[in-house]
Write a protein that holds these residues in place. Structure first.
Motif, short mmCIF file in Angstrom:
data_model
loop_
_atom_site.label_atom_id
_atom_site.label_comp_id
_atom_site.label_asym_id
_atom_site.label_seq_id
_atom_site.Cartn_x
_atom_site.Cartn_y
_atom_site.Cartn_z
N SER A 80 2.55 14.78 10.31
CA SER A 80 3.13 16.10 10.03
C SER A 80 3.79 16.12 8.65
O SER A 80 3.80 17.15 7.98
N GLU A 81 4.34 14.96 8.22
CA GLU A 81 4.99 14.90 6.90
C GLU A 81 3.97 15.14 5.79
O GLU A 81 4.22 15.91 4.86
N HIS A 82 2.83 14.47 5.87
CA HIS A 82 1.83 14.62 4.82
C HIS A 82 1.21 16.02 4.85
O HIS A 82 0.92 16.60 3.79
N LEU A 83 1.01 16.55 6.05
CA LEU A 83 0.47 17.91 6.15
C LEU A 83 1.46 18.92 5.58
O LEU A 83 1.07 19.87 4.88
N THR A 84 2.74 18.73 5.87
CA THR A 84 3.77 19.64 5.33
C THR A 84 3.86 19.51 3.81
O THR A 84 3.99 20.51 3.09
N GLU A 85 3.79 18.27 3.33
CA GLU A 85 3.81 18.04 1.87
C GLU A 85 2.65 18.77 1.21
O GLU A 85 2.83 19.43 0.17
N ALA A 86 1.47 18.65 1.81
CA ALA A 86 0.29 19.32 1.24
C ALA A 86 0.49 20.84 1.27
O ALA A 86 0.18 21.53 0.29
N PHE A 87 1.02 21.36 2.39
CA PHE A 87 1.22 22.81 2.50
C PHE A 87 2.14 23.33 1.40
O PHE A 87 1.81 24.31 0.72
N TYR A 88 3.30 22.69 1.23
CA TYR A 88 4.26 23.19 0.24
C TYR A 88 3.75 23.04 -1.19
O TYR A 88 4.03 23.88 -2.06
N THR A 89 2.97 21.98 -1.43
CA THR A 89 2.40 21.81 -2.78
C THR A 89 1.37 22.90 -3.06
O THR A 89 1.34 23.49 -4.15
N THR A 149 0.86 -1.18 0.00
CA THR A 149 0.00 0.00 0.00
C THR A 149 0.90 1.23 0.00
O THR A 149 1.73 1.40 0.90
N ILE A 150 0.75 2.05 -1.01
CA ILE A 150 1.62 3.22 -1.15
C ILE A 150 0.97 4.40 -0.45
O ILE A 150 -0.16 4.78 -0.75
N HIS A 151 1.70 4.94 0.53
CA HIS A 151 1.13 5.96 1.41
C HIS A 151 1.37 7.35 0.84
O HIS A 151 2.24 8.09 1.31
N VAL A 152 0.63 7.70 -0.18
CA VAL A 152 0.76 9.01 -0.79
C VAL A 152 -0.57 9.75 -0.72
O VAL A 152 -1.63 9.15 -0.55
N LEU A 153 -0.48 11.06 -0.87
CA LEU A 153 -1.68 11.90 -0.95
C LEU A 153 -2.23 11.83 -2.38
O LEU A 153 -1.81 12.59 -3.25
N LYS A 154 -3.13 10.91 -2.61
CA LYS A 154 -3.61 10.68 -3.97
C LYS A 154 -4.33 11.91 -4.53
O LYS A 154 -4.10 12.32 -5.67
N ARG A 155 -5.21 12.50 -3.72
CA ARG A 155 -6.02 13.60 -4.24
C ARG A 155 -5.18 14.83 -4.57
O ARG A 155 -5.58 15.68 -5.36
N LEU A 156 -4.02 14.94 -3.95
CA LEU A 156 -3.16 16.10 -4.18
C LEU A 156 -2.58 16.08 -5.58
O LEU A 156 -2.39 17.13 -6.21
N SER A 165 4.38 26.72 8.37
CA SER A 165 5.11 25.54 7.90
C SER A 165 5.89 24.85 9.01
O SER A 165 6.19 23.66 8.91
N SER A 166 6.23 25.56 10.07
CA SER A 166 7.06 24.97 11.13
C SER A 166 6.24 24.20 12.16
O SER A 166 6.75 23.31 12.82
N HIS A 167 4.99 24.52 12.35
CA HIS A 167 4.14 23.80 13.33
C HIS A 167 2.73 23.71 12.77
O HIS A 167 1.81 24.40 13.20
N ILE A 168 2.58 22.82 11.78
CA ILE A 168 1.33 22.78 11.01
C ILE A 168 0.35 21.77 11.58
O ILE A 168 0.73 20.71 12.07
N THR A 169 -0.92 22.13 11.56
CA THR A 169 -2.01 21.20 11.87
C THR A 169 -3.01 21.26 10.73
O THR A 169 -3.02 22.21 9.93
N LEU A 170 -3.87 20.25 10.68
CA LEU A 170 -4.85 20.21 9.59
C LEU A 170 -5.79 21.41 9.63
O LEU A 170 -6.07 22.03 8.60
N GLU A 171 -6.26 21.76 10.81
CA GLU A 171 -7.19 22.89 10.92
C GLU A 171 -6.53 24.19 10.50
O GLU A 171 -7.14 25.02 9.82
N HIS A 172 -5.28 24.39 10.92
CA HIS A 172 -4.57 25.61 10.53
C HIS A 172 -4.33 25.65 9.02
O HIS A 172 -4.43 26.71 8.38
N LEU A 173 -3.98 24.48 8.46
CA LEU A 173 -3.75 24.41 7.01
C LEU A 173 -5.02 24.74 6.25
O LEU A 173 -4.99 25.50 5.27
#
Length: 538
Positions: free
Chosen positions: A364-373, A320-327, A404-412
């Motif tokens: 946090s990795e996936h949230l950061t990935e989403a933020f930078y994208t 199972t590949i753990h990627v953000l598919k919808r992104l 970007s340094s302390h990201i949460t889903l709600e803040h994003l």
């Protein structure tokens, strides 16, 4: 020219109609004559007519039975019925068999000619539509492999197509695969270099490999192939009905034929390839997973090596590949924003946040990935439109850097929606400003050319715009038709001249571009409620 068949048991009626009606002028080149239903059917079997005019009441088999046979075997033939009866059941029966017309005897020549003209016209229209359809189908058949490849490429990239729409496309493309069916997937890469200058040779090679794959696997199933975004060839094997992909012996046959395909390519095409046979999965839900696993295993097992044999994936290698598919699935956010499709962009963001919430809200990795994208997408759109992101989103730029340094889903989510709304408002304002400027330019041009023959086309030419577009945005921005604005200005100018000058009415009309003074008087009264003379006298 069309052909006609006249049918009546009264010979003189047939002969008279054949001789007295100017058939050639109606587009009828050949006139056949029959004096019974059996004789008419014999003629239709030998040389089917485009139009049949038949009497209803005849000895033995009547005209309605003839019409039934024609409707059954010669769908494109149009029938006109002649009868001395006006009974409702005849007309009802005629309608059932799609009769082109129902005429009562004795029929006047003018009436018959008019009805035949209508029938001939309808035949020509149908023929033209059929020709257009056949040309379109010919082009579609020629493009079928390309369109099939595009659909497979979309599915590999994770493009979402709802079930009924996908099933419709599968049917139109004549693909022998059903949703929920088991499919296999292979990946092929050329190991001999084909530079850009040899693109045509590469296309021919891909075509040849596709043909070899179809021949190799034809006893086991159908082949569906495309070239992916990495220039690999992706081959999907669709088992024949009754073939069970879960059957170990079937899989062994497929693996053996993979080796055969590899050998055939080496032998007949003289090119080196690398080839991986992947696992099996259901269509279309697991297409992307099968493909992603193939790419991962391909890079692990082959790298830059050449001359390695076919590799068959084991079940344990499927992960199972753990990627953000919808992104990353198409359409990408930056593309829908670039197209100005804000509704689709909003849906895209909602899908991204839905996936983050379900699977990665604590990562946090996936949230950061989403933020930078998302940040890079916003930056790209800003820069492409000649703006700096910091100027466009103001304080949200600094807040984003801090986020970007302390990201949460709600803040994003909160930050993204604020930035998105700023982009959407800015784009709508730019559109509105462009429209307002176009309206002002149009009005300025009109005001300076009232004496000329000012038309929508001349205004559009001056502004270098499409006339329909200019007319539409003018109405949207002002609520008034452009032509009404031109007329209103002219009438206001006319009213001033009537009040403050001694010019004659026809002179005022000429100055405002009206060559016909009577027409000018009519327009003036419509707008002002008085004739020019009455207005001057008030």
């Amino acid at each position: 020219m069309l052909s006609l068949l006249l049918v009546d048991d009264e010979m003189h009626i047939v002969e008279t109609l054949a001789a007295t009606i100017p058939w050639a002028e109606l587009g009828i080149g050949t006139v056949h004559k029959a004096y019974s239903v059996s004789e008419a059917l014999d003629i239709m079997n030998m040389t089917p007519a485009d139009v049949v005019i038949t009497d209803i009441s005849m000895p033995g088999t009547d005209g309605l039975e003839l019409v039934k046979s024609i409707h059954l075997y010669w769908k494109r033939t149009k029938c006109l019925l002649l009868s001395g009866y006006a009974e409702f059941e005849y007309a009802q029966e005629a309608i059932k068999h799609q009769i082109a017309g129902y005429l009562l005897k004795p029929v006047r020549d003018e009436e018959l000619i008019a009805r035949v003209q209508q029938v001939v016209s309808s035949i020509h229209q149908e023929n033209e539509l059929n020709n257009i359809y056949e040309r379109a189908m010919k082009v579609a058949r020629e493009q079928l492999p390309k369109i099939r490849s595009e659909l497979l490429r979309d599915l590999l990239q994770g493009k979402r197509i709802d079930g009924p729409q996908l099933q419709e496309r599968i049917g139109l493309l004549e693909l022998p695969v059903q949703q929920g069916a088991e499919i296999g997937m292979m990946l092929v890469q050329f190991k001999d270099g084909f530079g850009e200058s040899r693109g045509f040779e590469l296309s021919l090679m891909e075509f040849a490999i596709g043909n070899l794959a179809e021949e190799t696997f034809e006893d086991l199933g159908a082949v569906w192939m495309c070239k992916d975004i990495h220039d690999y060839l992706v081959i999907v094997l669709i088992p024949k009905p009754g073939q069970a992909a879960a059957n170990p012996s079937y899989k062994k046959q497929v693996e053996k034929l993979c080796d055969q395909l590899y050998a055939n390519v080496q032998q007949y095409l003289r090119v080196k390839i690398s080839m991986v046979m992947g696992n099996w999965g259901t269509f279309p839900d697991q297409v992307t997973k099968l493909y992603d696993n193939l790419l991962m295993v391909f890079n692990k097992r082959f790298g830059h090596e050449k001359d390695l044999p076919v590799y068959v994936m084991s079940e344990t290698e499927s992960v199972t590949i753990h990627v953000l598919k919808r992104l990353y699935e198409p359409p990408m956010l930056l593309y829908v924003m670039e197209a100005g499709n804000w509704e689709a962009a909003r849906e895209k963001l909602e899908g991204i946040f839905e996936e983050l919430g379900q699977d990665w809200s604590e990562s946090s990795e996936h949230l950061t990935e989403a933020f930078y994208t998302l940040f890079s997408s916003f930056s790209y759109i800003a820069h492409k439109n000649g703006h700096k992101l910091a100027h466009l989103i103001s304080g949200e730029y600094s807040r984003g850097k801090e986020l970007s340094s302390h990201i949460t889903l709600e803040h994003l989510k909160e930050w993204t929606w604020k930035v998105f709304d700023l982009f959407e408002r800015h784009a709508l304002n730019e559109t509105r400003n462009a429209r307002v400027n176009a309206v002002k330019e149009a009005q300025k041009f009109i005001q300076g050319s009232l004496a000329d023959h000012t038309s929508l086309q001349s205004i559009a030419d001056h502004l270098q715009m499409n006339p329909a577009y200019l007319s539409r945005i003018y109405k949207l921005e002002t609520g008034e038709n452009l032509s009404d604005y031109v007329t209103r200005l002219k009438m206001e100018q006319a009213a001033r001249q009537l009040k403050f000058t001694t010019k004659k009415i026809y002179e005022i009309a000429m100055e405002l571009g009206y060559q016909n003074a009577n027409y000018f008087i009519k327009i003036f009264k419509k707008h002002v409620g008085l004739t020019p003379q009455e207005y001057r006298n008030t």
